[in-house]
Write an enzyme that holds these catalytic residues in place. Structure first.
Site, PDB file in Angstrom:
ATOM      1  N   ASP A 190      49.909  72.966  23.504  1.00 32.83           N
ATOM      2  CA  ASP A 190      50.021  71.689  23.062  1.00 32.83           C
ATOM      3  C   ASP A 190      50.295  70.593  24.120  1.00 32.83           C
ATOM      4  O   ASP A 190      50.932  70.686  24.965  1.00 32.83           O
ATOM      5  CB  ASP A 190      51.592  71.544  22.415  1.00 32.83           C
ATOM      6  CG  ASP A 190      52.126  70.450  21.601  1.00 32.83           C
ATOM      7  OD1 ASP A 190      51.175  69.699  21.450  1.00 32.83           O
ATOM      8  OD2 ASP A 190      53.110  70.199  21.135  1.00 32.83           O
TER       9      ASP A 190
ATOM     10  N   ASP B  58      45.770  67.587  19.215  1.00 34.98           N
ATOM     11  CA  ASP B  58      46.101  67.958  20.542  1.00 34.98           C
ATOM     12  C   ASP B  58      46.835  69.466  20.708  1.00 34.98           C
ATOM     13  O   ASP B  58      47.566  69.492  21.458  1.00 34.98           O
ATOM     14  CB  ASP B  58      47.217  66.837  21.276  1.00 34.98           C
ATOM     15  CG  ASP B  58      48.479  66.870  20.421  1.00 34.98           C
ATOM     16  OD1 ASP B  58      48.571  67.491  19.251  1.00 34.98           O
ATOM     17  OD2 ASP B  58      49.455  66.659  20.859  1.00 34.98           O
ATOM     18  N   GLU B  59      46.594  70.329  19.993  1.00 34.77           N
ATOM     19  CA  GLU B  59      47.163  71.564  19.891  1.00 34.77           C
ATOM     20  C   GLU B  59      46.044  72.677  19.408  1.00 34.77           C
ATOM     21  O   GLU B  59      45.408  72.259  18.445  1.00 34.77           O
ATOM     22  CB  GLU B  59      48.064  71.721  18.830  1.00 34.77           C
ATOM     23  CG  GLU B  59      49.495  71.102  18.958  1.00 34.77           C
ATOM     24  CD  GLU B  59      50.178  71.262  17.698  1.00 34.77           C
ATOM     25  OE1 GLU B  59      50.868  72.189  17.316  1.00 34.77           O
ATOM     26  OE2 GLU B  59      50.225  70.146  16.826  1.00 34.77           O
TER      27      GLU B  59
HETATM   28 MG   LIG Z   1      51.216  67.401  21.471  1.00 37.60          MG
END
Ligand SMILES: [Mg+2]
Length: 368
Positions: A11, A109-110
């Site tokens: 993350d 974003d993960e």
């Molecule tokens: Mg994040």
């Protein structure tokens, strides 16, 4: 340990605002809020993302932007630059795909990465996570947090434990100790409604759910109760969902001990070629490019490829080419940690099956 998966949940830390702070040094160390126009406190949109400096004031994502304006009037408010964030995301996902054949992007974003083939055990997984974080920081100027566990559910919780810029591993023998103190809201599928229903029945933590009283209560929750009972014990067999169309088929092997034993290396390469050929045949595919991947003991990785005029599909073809590549490019003074072979520029023999070429790694590939 055979059969234990090793999953990363990666993350990125405060992704949007970290990109803005990276690109504009005057924003570093300051509260930055990306979202809709605050309009001097009259804006009606919400916060899309905020820097850690802004979080100290109580700003959080999905908060009304007017409220963020009130609690953090000194913040820099920016409109989102989605194109820029997506471009950064693509580059980071490309790094993920380089280190794992099985990547499930969860959001911009993960992602989950199945690292079962790429690392030897949890200690190795932790070391490699730091390496990967350093690489992302060096190449993209951004920090990430990594959760490591035997399944997606645990890895996702773990990535939150040392945020920002942290690594946290839930080892298989520590699963219960890790889960028991957590609030039940951490369980996958427990929203505010289920949470308050369970709270009213006296259940606040995962540990309480595991006790006989908790198990009894779960029987009133039907199917969801069964799922929660499993999660409370740390069980989650969901595979990674990789949507990408196959662009290559590959196998790799990490040695239990780094080696420069030529016979061992060639034999391993040969076995990998056989597996790749089997996989191509299974999916009715041929390719034109054979790629060799070598990772040396110090983790530097090289890939070398050879493109042929005729389609490659049999193990003889693959093995001949990968052997040539290996003998040509291996620096014999250096020990090798990982070796891999893949075939790309794939052409479909029949119709596109749409099947992922990288399902869960065969348990036979695991080395412990
Ligand atoms: Mg994040």
């Amino acid at each position: 340990m055979t059969g234990t998966r090793i999953i990363y949940h990666i993350d990125m830390d405060a992704f949007y605002t970290s990109i803005e702070q990276r690109d504009n040094p005057s924003l570093r160390g300051r509260p930055v809020i990306v979202g809709s126009d605050p309009m001097q406190g009259k804006g009606r949109g919400v916060v899309a993302a905020c820097s850690y400096e802004a979080r100290k004031f109580g700003v959080h994502s999905a908060q009304p932007i007017s409220q963020a304006w009130r609690v953090c009037p000194g913040a820099v408010f920016l409109r989102p630059s989605m194109g820029k964030y997506q471009e950064n995301s693509r580059r980071i996902q490309a790094i993920f795909r380089e280190v794992s054949p099985s990547v499930e992007p969860l959001s911009i974003d993960e992602a989950f990465l199945d690292m079962s083939d790429a690392v030897l055990n949890f200690d190795d997984a932790i070391r490699f996570a730091y390496k990967l974080k350093r690489r992302i920081h060096k190449e993209e100027g951004l920090t990430a947090s990594v959760g490591i566990a035997a399944n997606k559910f645990l890895a996702k919780i773990a990535s939150d434990m040392r945020k920002p810029n942290g690594v946290y591993a839930v080892r298989p023998d520590k699963i219960q100790a890790f889960l028991d103190p957590l609030p039940i809201a951490k369980l996958w599928g427990v929203g505010p409604k289920t949470e308050s229903r369970l709270n009213n029945l006296g259940i606040d933590t995962v540990g309480q759910l595991r006790e006989p009283g908790g198990q009894e209560i779960l029987t009133k929750f039907g199917r969801q109760g069964k799922l929660l009972a499993q999660l409370a014990r740390g069980i989650d067999d969901r595979p990674l969902v990789t949507y990408r169309n196959p662009k290559s088929a590959g196998h790799e092997h990490t040695f239990a001990e780094d080696t420069r034993d030529r016979a061992i290396l060639l034999e391993t390469l040969h076995q990998l070629g056989e597996k790749v050929a089997l996989r191509l045949q299974k999916h009715g595919l041929q390719g034109r490019t054979v790629c060799l991947k070598l990772r040396y003991a110090n983790f530097t990785t090289i890939t070398r490829q050879s493109r042929s005029r005729m389609p490659v599909e049999t193990s003889d073809d693959i093995n001949r080419i990968s052997r040539d590549l290996f003998l040509l490019h291996w620096d014999r003074r250096r020990k090798i940690r990982l070796i891999g072979v893949s075939v790309s520029s794939l052409v479909d023999e029949s119709t596109d099956t749409g099947l992922p070429l990288f399902p869960r790694p065969d348990p036979g590939d695991l080395v412990f």
